[in-house]
Enzyme design. Structure first.
Site, short mmCIF file in Angstrom:
data_model
loop_
_atom_site.label_atom_id
_atom_site.label_comp_id
_atom_site.label_asym_id
_atom_site.label_seq_id
_atom_site.Cartn_x
_atom_site.Cartn_y
_atom_site.Cartn_z
N SER A 42 0.87 -1.19 0.00
CA SER A 42 0.00 0.00 0.00
C SER A 42 0.90 1.22 0.00
O SER A 42 2.08 1.15 0.42
CB SER A 42 -0.86 -0.01 1.27
OG SER A 42 -1.41 1.27 1.50
N TYR A 81 -2.14 -1.67 10.34
CA TYR A 81 -2.21 -1.85 8.88
C TYR A 81 -0.97 -1.25 8.20
O TYR A 81 -0.32 -1.94 7.40
CB TYR A 81 -3.48 -1.19 8.34
CG TYR A 81 -3.62 -1.28 6.83
CD1 TYR A 81 -3.96 -2.48 6.23
CD2 TYR A 81 -3.41 -0.17 6.03
CE1 TYR A 81 -4.09 -2.57 4.85
CE2 TYR A 81 -3.55 -0.25 4.65
CZ TYR A 81 -3.89 -1.46 4.07
OH TYR A 81 -4.02 -1.55 2.70
N1 LIG Z 1 -8.70 -0.75 -1.41
C1 LIG Z 1 -7.69 0.05 -1.09
O1 LIG Z 1 -7.84 1.28 -0.96
C2 LIG Z 1 -6.31 -0.53 -0.92
C3 LIG Z 1 -5.23 0.36 -0.90
C4 LIG Z 1 -3.95 -0.15 -0.72
C5 LIG Z 1 -3.76 -1.51 -0.60
N2 LIG Z 1 -4.82 -2.35 -0.61
C6 LIG Z 1 -4.56 -3.78 -0.46
O2 LIG Z 1 -5.07 -4.46 -1.56
C7 LIG Z 1 -5.40 -5.80 -1.18
C8 LIG Z 1 -6.83 -6.10 -1.62
O3 LIG Z 1 -7.68 -5.19 -0.96
P1 LIG Z 1 -9.15 -4.83 -1.47
O4 LIG Z 1 -9.36 -3.38 -1.22
O5 LIG Z 1 -9.35 -5.38 -2.83
O6 LIG Z 1 -10.00 -5.55 -0.36
P2 LIG Z 1 -11.28 -6.51 -0.42
O7 LIG Z 1 -12.19 -6.16 -1.54
O8 LIG Z 1 -11.80 -6.52 0.97
O9 LIG Z 1 -10.62 -7.92 -0.73
C9 LIG Z 1 -9.85 -8.57 0.23
C10 LIG Z 1 -9.68 -9.99 -0.23
O10 LIG Z 1 -8.91 -10.70 0.74
C11 LIG Z 1 -9.62 -11.87 1.12
N3 LIG Z 1 -9.39 -12.20 2.52
C12 LIG Z 1 -9.61 -11.41 3.60
N4 LIG Z 1 -9.31 -12.08 4.72
C13 LIG Z 1 -8.88 -13.32 4.33
C14 LIG Z 1 -8.45 -14.46 5.04
N5 LIG Z 1 -8.37 -14.47 6.38
N6 LIG Z 1 -8.08 -15.55 4.33
C15 LIG Z 1 -8.16 -15.55 2.97
N7 LIG Z 1 -8.55 -14.49 2.25
C16 LIG Z 1 -8.92 -13.39 2.94
C17 LIG Z 1 -11.11 -11.53 0.91
O11 LIG Z 1 -11.86 -12.70 0.64
P3 LIG Z 1 -12.79 -13.45 1.71
O12 LIG Z 1 -13.43 -12.41 2.56
O13 LIG Z 1 -13.74 -14.20 0.82
O14 LIG Z 1 -11.88 -14.34 2.44
C18 LIG Z 1 -11.02 -10.70 -0.36
O15 LIG Z 1 -11.00 -11.54 -1.49
C19 LIG Z 1 -5.19 -5.88 0.33
O16 LIG Z 1 -3.94 -6.43 0.62
C20 LIG Z 1 -5.24 -4.40 0.75
O17 LIG Z 1 -4.54 -4.16 1.93
C21 LIG Z 1 -6.11 -1.90 -0.77
#
Ligand SMILES: NC(=O)c1ccc[n+]([C@@H]2O[C@H](COP(=O)([O-])OP(=O)(O)OC[C@H]3O[C@@H](n4cnc5c(N)ncnc54)[C@H](OP(=O)(O)O)[C@@H]3O)[C@@H](O)[C@H]2O)c1
Length: 236
Positions: free
Chosen positions: A125, A138
């Site tokens: 991130s 985080y």
């Molecule tokens: N969105 C942002 O603004 C942003 C910014 C910077 C970085 N990121 C990073 O990008 C990545 C994806 O984030 P996103 O925003 O796309 O979030 P998201 O839509 O909430 O997706 C998170 C994914 O991780 C899976 N997950 C969560 N807990 C898990 C567990 N215990 N075991 C296995 N899978 C798990 C969830 O699936 P299930 O719930 O089905 O398990 C889901 O597929 C993350 O690493 C996040 O930190 C996001």
């Protein structure tokens, strides 16, 4: 492909499948994985596993040990928000187990068998470079991911295995819709994944920050004194 059931991970799965890769989609929610596979068509597979647990990590490590995987996208991640002392310890530790322990364990299993041409993509991130009050755990986990990815990039490049840390800024997803963030700063999962896959094709950088505003933010966060960064982020 971990965290394939929603957000950035789901978009990665779609784009990789469209580019002809066979995707192994990992997440906890089976119904979501099933609907993803229906959308991707034949040739792909799913694995329901909770990566915050040792058995869940083991399940995926087994796949990496026995199947030939060319690209591992370590994307699953979660955020715990609020004043550190008020956040339940169990939630904070679960975040570390998913964002750090699971990512590390899968990276290890993958790199042990990786061959020249293979790649590992770890999702960090922009907060990897900016300790964020209110998101202390985080941002610390993402600093770990970015640092680990850079060191692994240097360690494995001479064997032809590319390691890349992807540092998205605010991205509109289910868990993080960013309604309160100025729209101009919020990117879509499609934009983030397109930038990541483009960088993956070029293989010329260990760390990729999609979007000009995010690159400006990380450049400032990396050069300004930490005290100033904390002031900007509202800590002092
Ligand atoms: N969105 C942002 O603004 C942003 C910014 C910077 C970085 N990121 C990073 O990008 C990545 C994806 O984030 P996103 O925003 O796309 O979030 P998201 O839509 O909430 O997706 C998170 C994914 O991780 C899976 N997950 C969560 N807990 C898990 C567990 N215990 N075991 C296995 N899978 C798990 C969830 O699936 P299930 O719930 O089905 O398990 C889901 O597929 C993350 O690493 C996040 O930190 C996001």
């Amino acid at each position: 492909m971990t965290g394939a059931s929603s957000g950035i991970g789901r978009e990665f799965a779609r784009r990789l499948a469209a580019d002809g890769h066979r995707v192994i989609a990992v997440a906890r929610r089976e119904d979501r994985l099933r609907s993803l596979l229906a959308e991707l068509g034949p040739g792909h597979s799913r694995l329901a596993a909770d990566l915050a647990t040792e058995p869940g990590r083991q399940q995926v490590a087994e796949v990496l040990a026995h199947q030939r995987v060319h690209l591992l996208v370590n994307n699953a991640g979660t955020a715990v928000e609020g004043c550190f002392a008020e956040v339940p310890l169990a939630r904070a530790l679960e975040t570390v187990r998913l964002n750090c322990d699971a990512l590390l364990a899968l990276a290890h299993a993958f790199l042990a068998r990786a061959r020249s041409g293979d790649a590992l993509l770890n999702v960090a991130s922009t907060l990897a470079f900016a300790p964020a009050p209110g998101l202390a755990v985080y941002s610390a986990t993402k600093a770990f991911v970015a640092s680990l990815s850079e060191a692994l990039w240097a360690e494995h490049k001479d064997r032809g295995v590319h390691v890349m840390g992807l540092c998205p800024g605010p991205t509109a997803t289910e868990s993080q819709p960013h309604h309160d963030t100025p729209a101009v700063l919020v990117r879509t999962p499609e934009q983030v994944v397109a930038a990541a896959l483009d960088a993956l094709r070029r293989r010329n950088r260990p760390t990729v920050v999609p979007g000009a505003a995010n690159r400006l933010f990380t450049a400032a966060a990396r050069t300004l004194p930490r005290r100033s960064v904390l002031t900007v982020l509202g800590g002092t």
